[in-house]
Design a protein around this motif. Sequence first.
Motif, mmCIF file in Angstrom:
data_model
loop_
_atom_site.group_PDB
_atom_site.id
_atom_site.type_symbol
_atom_site.label_atom_id
_atom_site.label_comp_id
_atom_site.label_asym_id
_atom_site.label_seq_id
_atom_site.Cartn_x
_atom_site.Cartn_y
_atom_site.Cartn_z
ATOM 1 N N ARG A 74 23.436 48.929 28.970
ATOM 2 C CA ARG A 74 23.686 50.193 28.269
ATOM 3 C C ARG A 74 24.613 51.063 29.103
ATOM 4 N N ARG A 75 24.235 51.279 30.379
ATOM 5 C CA ARG A 75 25.065 52.017 31.323
ATOM 6 C C ARG A 75 24.949 51.349 32.689
ATOM 7 N N LEU A 76 25.941 51.583 33.523
ATOM 8 C CA LEU A 76 26.070 50.835 34.770
ATOM 9 C C LEU A 76 26.492 51.770 35.892
ATOM 10 N N VAL A 77 25.894 51.575 37.064
ATOM 11 C CA VAL A 77 26.311 52.308 38.265
ATOM 12 C C VAL A 77 26.511 51.287 39.388
ATOM 13 N N LEU A 78 27.672 51.323 40.005
ATOM 14 C CA LEU A 78 28.028 50.438 41.109
ATOM 15 C C LEU A 78 28.142 51.281 42.367
ATOM 16 N N VAL A 79 27.249 51.044 43.324
ATOM 17 C CA VAL A 79 27.183 51.857 44.535
ATOM 18 C C VAL A 79 27.718 51.037 45.710
ATOM 19 N N SER A 80 28.770 51.536 46.356
ATOM 20 C CA SER A 80 29.351 50.832 47.511
ATOM 21 C C SER A 80 29.577 49.363 47.179
ATOM 22 N N ALA A 81 30.201 49.113 46.033
ATOM 23 C CA ALA A 81 30.327 47.752 45.531
ATOM 24 C C ALA A 81 31.785 47.415 45.229
ATOM 25 N N SER A 82 32.041 46.122 45.124
ATOM 26 C CA SER A 82 33.385 45.612 44.906
ATOM 27 C C SER A 82 33.399 44.639 43.735
ATOM 28 N N PRO A 83 34.514 44.569 42.996
ATOM 29 C CA PRO A 83 34.647 43.546 41.957
ATOM 30 C C PRO A 83 34.963 42.158 42.515
ATOM 31 N N GLY A 84 35.019 42.032 43.828
ATOM 32 C CA GLY A 84 35.283 40.737 44.448
ATOM 33 C C GLY A 84 36.669 40.660 45.051
ATOM 34 N N LEU A 85 36.930 39.537 45.672
ATOM 35 C CA LEU A 85 38.239 39.286 46.277
ATOM 36 C C LEU A 85 39.168 38.675 45.237
ATOM 37 N N ARG A 86 40.405 39.076 45.276
ATOM 38 C CA ARG A 86 41.314 38.747 44.180
ATOM 39 C C ARG A 86 41.791 37.294 44.182
ATOM 40 N N THR A 87 41.950 36.677 45.338
ATOM 41 C CA THR A 87 42.546 35.342 45.391
ATOM 42 C C THR A 87 41.559 34.321 45.937
ATOM 43 N N GLU A 88 41.786 33.063 45.583
ATOM 44 C CA GLU A 88 40.935 32.002 46.096
ATOM 45 C C GLU A 88 41.089 31.858 47.604
ATOM 46 N N ALA A 89 42.281 32.125 48.124
ATOM 47 C CA ALA A 89 42.483 32.049 49.575
ATOM 48 C C ALA A 89 41.602 33.074 50.285
ATOM 49 N N GLU A 90 41.526 34.288 49.745
ATOM 50 C CA GLU A 90 40.655 35.311 50.329
ATOM 51 C C GLU A 90 39.192 34.903 50.241
ATOM 52 N N ARG A 91 38.816 34.340 49.097
ATOM 53 C CA ARG A 91 37.420 33.929 48.922
ATOM 54 C C ARG A 91 37.060 32.780 49.859
ATOM 55 N N ALA A 92 37.987 31.843 50.047
ATOM 56 C CA ALA A 92 37.721 30.723 50.956
ATOM 57 C C ALA A 92 37.541 31.221 52.384
ATOM 58 N N ALA A 93 38.387 32.163 52.798
ATOM 59 C CA ALA A 93 38.254 32.724 54.145
ATOM 60 C C ALA A 93 36.928 33.461 54.293
ATOM 61 N N ARG A 94 36.505 34.173 53.244
ATOM 62 C CA ARG A 94 35.237 34.898 53.310
ATOM 63 C C ARG A 94 34.056 33.931 53.342
ATOM 64 N N ARG A 95 34.159 32.805 52.648
ATOM 65 C CA ARG A 95 33.072 31.826 52.701
ATOM 66 C C ARG A 95 32.905 31.285 54.118
ATOM 67 N N GLU A 96 34.006 31.112 54.822
ATOM 68 C CA GLU A 96 33.925 30.676 56.218
ATOM 69 C C GLU A 96 33.253 31.751 57.069
ATOM 70 N N THR A 97 33.623 32.999 56.851
ATOM 71 C CA THR A 97 32.989 34.101 57.579
ATOM 72 C C THR A 97 31.499 34.160 57.282
ATOM 73 N N ASP A 98 31.142 34.017 56.000
ATOM 74 C CA ASP A 98 29.728 34.080 55.629
ATOM 75 C C ASP A 98 28.951 32.900 56.198
ATOM 76 N N ALA A 99 29.592 31.732 56.288
ATOM 77 C CA ALA A 99 28.923 30.580 56.905
ATOM 78 C C ALA A 99 28.663 30.841 58.383
ATOM 79 N N ASP A 100 29.620 31.463 59.057
ATOM 80 C CA ASP A 100 29.417 31.822 60.465
ATOM 81 C C ASP A 100 28.294 32.847 60.599
ATOM 82 N N ARG A 101 28.251 33.803 59.694
ATOM 83 C CA ARG A 101 27.179 34.813 59.733
ATOM 84 C C ARG A 101 25.815 34.170 59.472
ATOM 85 N N ALA A 102 25.775 33.245 58.543
ATOM 86 C CA ALA A 102 24.512 32.563 58.259
ATOM 87 C C ALA A 102 24.013 31.810 59.483
#
Length: 241
Positions: A91-119
């Motif tokens: 019905r209604r939506l609030v996004l707090v300190s949020a992002s629609p995501g990374l625009r390119t697959e290259a950015e997403r692939a790099a972030r997956r590597e970062t997240d794997a290191d964080r994990a």
Amino acid sequence: MRAPLVLLHGFMGRGADWDPVREHLPERGDVHAPDLPGHGTRADARPEAATMDAEADRLVARLDGPADWVGYSLGGRLALHLAVRHPDAVRRLVLVSASPGLRTEAERAARRETDADRAAALVADFPAFVDAWYRMPLFALPDALRQRLTADRTAHNDPAGLARSLAGMGTGAQPSHWDALAGISAPTLAVAGHRDAKFVALAGEMATAPAIRAATVADAAHLLPAERPAALAQLLRPHFD
């Protein structure tokens, strides 16, 4: 009758993180603040359950009709994903300190590597990871709040569950929803703390879509539900009314 209100927490958080905000929303009776996969009471969620699609589907299936949705950070990305995947459930939506995501697959692939290191780091030494996480400039937390959050996150999370969350619901795993913003019809509020320059800019950019407007909270950085719960509730009330 009011629509249900669903509050979605951020990474390493839990549904109880919203309690300080809920104290300032006494008129809202039907409020849900679930623990997300890999967090709190759902630390043992299986990898197939810890994805944006699976959790969006699960949340919608638990409701009888459209709801008002508020998501912070990870929860905000999930709420937006849900709005794109299940527009009739919002019905209604609030996004707090949020992002629609990374625009390119290259950015997403790099972030997956970062997240794997964080994990790997959080599994290896969870207390040290949590302490370092909340010392990041993004949060800019006062010492007392940082220490309280560090103790809470360490006590109520399992590192293996958080690692699964990063793999399946991290920013690198999320599809880009930038192109979908123009198609969102639910009135949407994108909120950021005024000291959180990155997310103030993201909120402003999202607000170029017809149904989205941006707002900032004074004297706050990234972690608005903990830093300024009353001010955040004050923005929510007129948006939902």
